[in-house]
Design a protein around this motif. Structure first.
Motif, PDB file in Angstrom:
ATOM      1  N   ILE A 156       0.759  -1.300   0.080  1.00 35.82           N
ATOM      2  CA  ILE A 156      -0.005  -0.026   0.027  1.00 35.82           C
ATOM      3  C   ILE A 156       0.936   1.189  -0.009  1.00 35.82           C
ATOM      4  N   PHE A 157       1.881   1.303   0.652  1.00 33.52           N
ATOM      5  CA  PHE A 157       2.798   2.319   0.877  1.00 33.52           C
ATOM      6  C   PHE A 157       3.477   2.673  -0.507  1.00 33.52           C
ATOM      7  N   ALA A 158       3.872   1.323  -1.225  1.00 33.71           N
ATOM      8  CA  ALA A 158       4.775   1.931  -2.157  1.00 33.71           C
ATOM      9  C   ALA A 158       3.728   2.104  -3.662  1.00 33.71           C
ATOM     10  N   SER A 159       2.523   1.815  -3.379  1.00 39.14           N
ATOM     11  CA  SER A 159       1.274   2.197  -4.642  1.00 39.14           C
ATOM     12  C   SER A 159       1.214   3.408  -4.373  1.00 39.14           C
ATOM     13  N   ASN A 160       1.001   3.807  -3.152  1.00 37.96           N
ATOM     14  CA  ASN A 160       0.670   5.553  -2.744  1.00 37.96           C
ATOM     15  C   ASN A 160       1.893   6.296  -3.166  1.00 37.96           C
ATOM     16  N   TYR A 161       3.027   5.907  -2.918  1.00 38.52           N
ATOM     17  CA  TYR A 161       4.293   6.619  -3.257  1.00 38.52           C
ATOM     18  C   TYR A 161       4.458   6.775  -4.801  1.00 38.52           C
ATOM     19  N   LEU A 162       4.218   5.543  -5.481  1.00 34.48           N
ATOM     20  CA  LEU A 162       4.374   5.478  -6.783  1.00 34.48           C
ATOM     21  C   LEU A 162       3.337   6.339  -7.568  1.00 34.48           C
ATOM     22  N   ASN A 163       2.146   6.455  -7.177  1.00 31.54           N
ATOM     23  CA  ASN A 163       1.243   7.439  -7.670  1.00 31.54           C
ATOM     24  C   ASN A 163       1.545   8.801  -7.567  1.00 31.54           C
ATOM     25  N   PHE A 164       1.882   9.286  -6.324  1.00 30.83           N
ATOM     26  CA  PHE A 164       2.630  10.496  -6.098  1.00 30.83           C
ATOM     27  C   PHE A 164       3.749  10.972  -7.066  1.00 30.83           C
ATOM     28  N   GLN A 165       4.726   9.995  -6.812  1.00 32.31           N
ATOM     29  CA  GLN A 165       5.903  10.377  -7.977  1.00 32.31           C
ATOM     30  C   GLN A 165       5.782  10.421  -9.488  1.00 32.31           C
ATOM     31  N   LEU A 166       4.801   9.468  -9.808  1.00 38.00           N
ATOM     32  CA  LEU A 166       4.735   9.328 -11.143  1.00 38.00           C
ATOM     33  C   LEU A 166       3.889  10.762 -11.646  1.00 38.00           C
ATOM     34  N   ARG A 167       2.931  11.065 -10.817  1.00 42.88           N
ATOM     35  CA  ARG A 167       2.201  12.392 -11.184  1.00 42.88           C
ATOM     36  C   ARG A 167       2.950  13.428 -11.348  1.00 42.88           C
ATOM     37  N   LEU A 168       4.032  13.569  -9.955  1.00 40.10           N
ATOM     38  CA  LEU A 168       4.870  14.686 -10.079  1.00 40.10           C
ATOM     39  C   LEU A 168       5.943  14.760 -11.301  1.00 40.10           C
ATOM     40  N   HIS A 169       6.372  13.593 -11.647  1.00 41.25           N
ATOM     41  CA  HIS A 169       7.529  13.366 -12.890  1.00 41.25           C
ATOM     42  C   HIS A 169       6.565  13.908 -14.087  1.00 41.25           C
ATOM     43  N   LEU A 170       5.442  13.488 -14.231  1.00 43.52           N
ATOM     44  CA  LEU A 170       4.829  13.683 -15.498  1.00 43.52           C
ATOM     45  C   LEU A 170       4.137  15.116 -15.807  1.00 43.52           C
ATOM     46  N   ARG A 171       3.806  15.666 -14.473  1.00 46.83           N
ATOM     47  CA  ARG A 171       3.709  17.107 -14.366  1.00 46.83           C
ATOM     48  C   ARG A 171       4.900  17.893 -14.817  1.00 46.83           C
ATOM     49  N   LEU A 172       5.975  17.626 -14.466  1.00 52.91           N
ATOM     50  CA  LEU A 172       7.267  18.298 -14.758  1.00 52.91           C
ATOM     51  C   LEU A 172       7.621  18.025 -16.171  1.00 52.91           C
ATOM     52  N   LEU A 173       7.267  16.914 -16.690  1.00 55.01           N
ATOM     53  CA  LEU A 173       7.470  16.772 -18.116  1.00 55.01           C
ATOM     54  C   LEU A 173       6.587  17.751 -18.856  1.00 55.01           C
ATOM     55  N   ASN A 174       5.459  17.561 -18.471  1.00 58.85           N
ATOM     56  CA  ASN A 174       4.531  18.318 -19.571  1.00 58.85           C
ATOM     57  C   ASN A 174       4.572  19.650 -19.122  1.00 58.85           C
ATOM     58  N   ARG A 175       5.157  20.330 -17.922  1.00 57.33           N
ATOM     59  CA  ARG A 175       5.458  21.731 -17.890  1.00 57.33           C
ATOM     60  C   ARG A 175       6.425  22.060 -18.761  1.00 57.33           C
ATOM     61  N   ASP A 176       7.646  21.365 -18.696  1.00 53.35           N
ATOM     62  CA  ASP A 176       8.717  21.716 -19.595  1.00 53.35           C
ATOM     63  C   ASP A 176       8.148  21.425 -21.134  1.00 53.35           C
ATOM     64  N   ARG A 177       7.242  20.875 -21.603  1.00 52.29           N
ATOM     65  CA  ARG A 177       7.059  20.680 -23.116  1.00 52.29           C
ATOM     66  C   ARG A 177       6.254  22.148 -23.239  1.00 52.29           C
ATOM     67  N   VAL A 178       5.364  22.402 -22.165  1.00 53.08           N
ATOM     68  CA  VAL A 178       4.422  23.495 -22.404  1.00 53.08           C
ATOM     69  C   VAL A 178       5.258  24.883 -22.481  1.00 53.08           C
ATOM     70  N   TYR A 179       6.306  25.177 -21.769  1.00 54.81           N
ATOM     71  CA  TYR A 179       6.958  26.206 -21.450  1.00 54.81           C
ATOM     72  C   TYR A 179       8.170  26.174 -22.412  1.00 54.81           C
ATOM     73  N   GLY A 180       8.668  25.065 -22.895  1.00 54.61           N
ATOM     74  CA  GLY A 180       9.716  25.233 -23.708  1.00 54.61           C
ATOM     75  C   GLY A 180      10.985  24.766 -23.285  1.00 54.61           C
ATOM     76  N   SER A 181      11.214  24.356 -22.235  1.00 51.87           N
ATOM     77  CA  SER A 181      12.442  23.843 -21.670  1.00 51.87           C
ATOM     78  C   SER A 181      13.034  22.705 -22.064  1.00 51.87           C
ATOM     79  N   LEU A 182      14.318  22.556 -22.472  1.00 53.34           N
ATOM     80  CA  LEU A 182      14.820  21.395 -22.964  1.00 53.34           C
ATOM     81  C   LEU A 182      15.101  20.430 -22.085  1.00 53.34           C
ATOM     82  N   PRO A 183      15.182  18.930 -22.171  1.00 53.18           N
ATOM     83  CA  PRO A 183      15.581  18.262 -21.050  1.00 53.18           C
ATOM     84  C   PRO A 183      17.158  18.156 -20.731  1.00 53.18           C
ATOM     85  N   ASP A 184      17.547  17.860 -19.685  1.00 51.39           N
ATOM     86  CA  ASP A 184      18.848  17.791 -19.294  1.00 51.39           C
ATOM     87  C   ASP A 184      19.563  16.726 -20.248  1.00 51.39           C
TER      88      ASP A 184
END
Length: 144
Positions: free
Chosen positions: A116-144
């Motif tokens: 249960i802990f790993a599933s909730n942690y994974l849901n939160f971290q994947l949402r955070l990771h994908l939000r950052l990817l989509n933000r970089d795509r929208v505002y034009g930041s290049l990946p590292d």
């Protein structure tokens, strides 16, 4: 002058503790990777025999990746799978060692089941990771 033949740190004790901790961590990691949906008691979908981590990855792939159709072998899904495995590995460390936040120690082993802990942690971290990817795509930041 005296010659010191022993070190200041008890390295043998640290090595034994790290070995036990790493085996525990590896067992938890492999358990979560092999954990099936059909093993969950009172689950909505008892007929599915997919691993839990794969269903979480596919759910986030459908919701947050802006491409219209994501195929099974696509690179976006493979990248998401790699990030998910790394986040589960981080969750094992957090679950076994606890965390210190604002000088308060939080210990998770006594309060939560690991799956249960790993599933909730994974849901939160994947949402955070994908939000950052989509933000970089929208505002034009290049990946590292």
């Amino acid at each position: 002058m005296k010659n010191f033949t022993t070190g200041a740190l008890p390295t043998s004790d640290i090595a034994v503790d790290n070995k036990a901790l790493s085996t525990n961590r590896l067992e938890l990691f492999n358990h979560f990777l092999n954990h099936k949906i059909s093993d969950i008691p009172n689950a909505k979908h008892k007929t599915s025999n997919k691993p839990v981590i794969e269903s979480i990855i596919q759910k986030f792939g459908r919701q947050f990746i802006p491409e219209k159709f994501i195929e099974e072998g696509s690179t976006a899904l493979q990248d998401l799978r790699q990030v998910a495995h790394l986040k589960v590995w981080e969750a094992t460390e957090k679950y076994l060692n606890g965390t210190n936040y604002k000088n308060k120690f939080s210990e998770y082993q006594s309060r939560f089941n690991f799956c249960i802990f790993a599933s909730n942690y994974l849901n939160f971290q994947l949402r955070l990771h994908l939000r950052l990817l989509n933000r970089d795509r929208v505002y034009g930041s290049l990946p590292d």
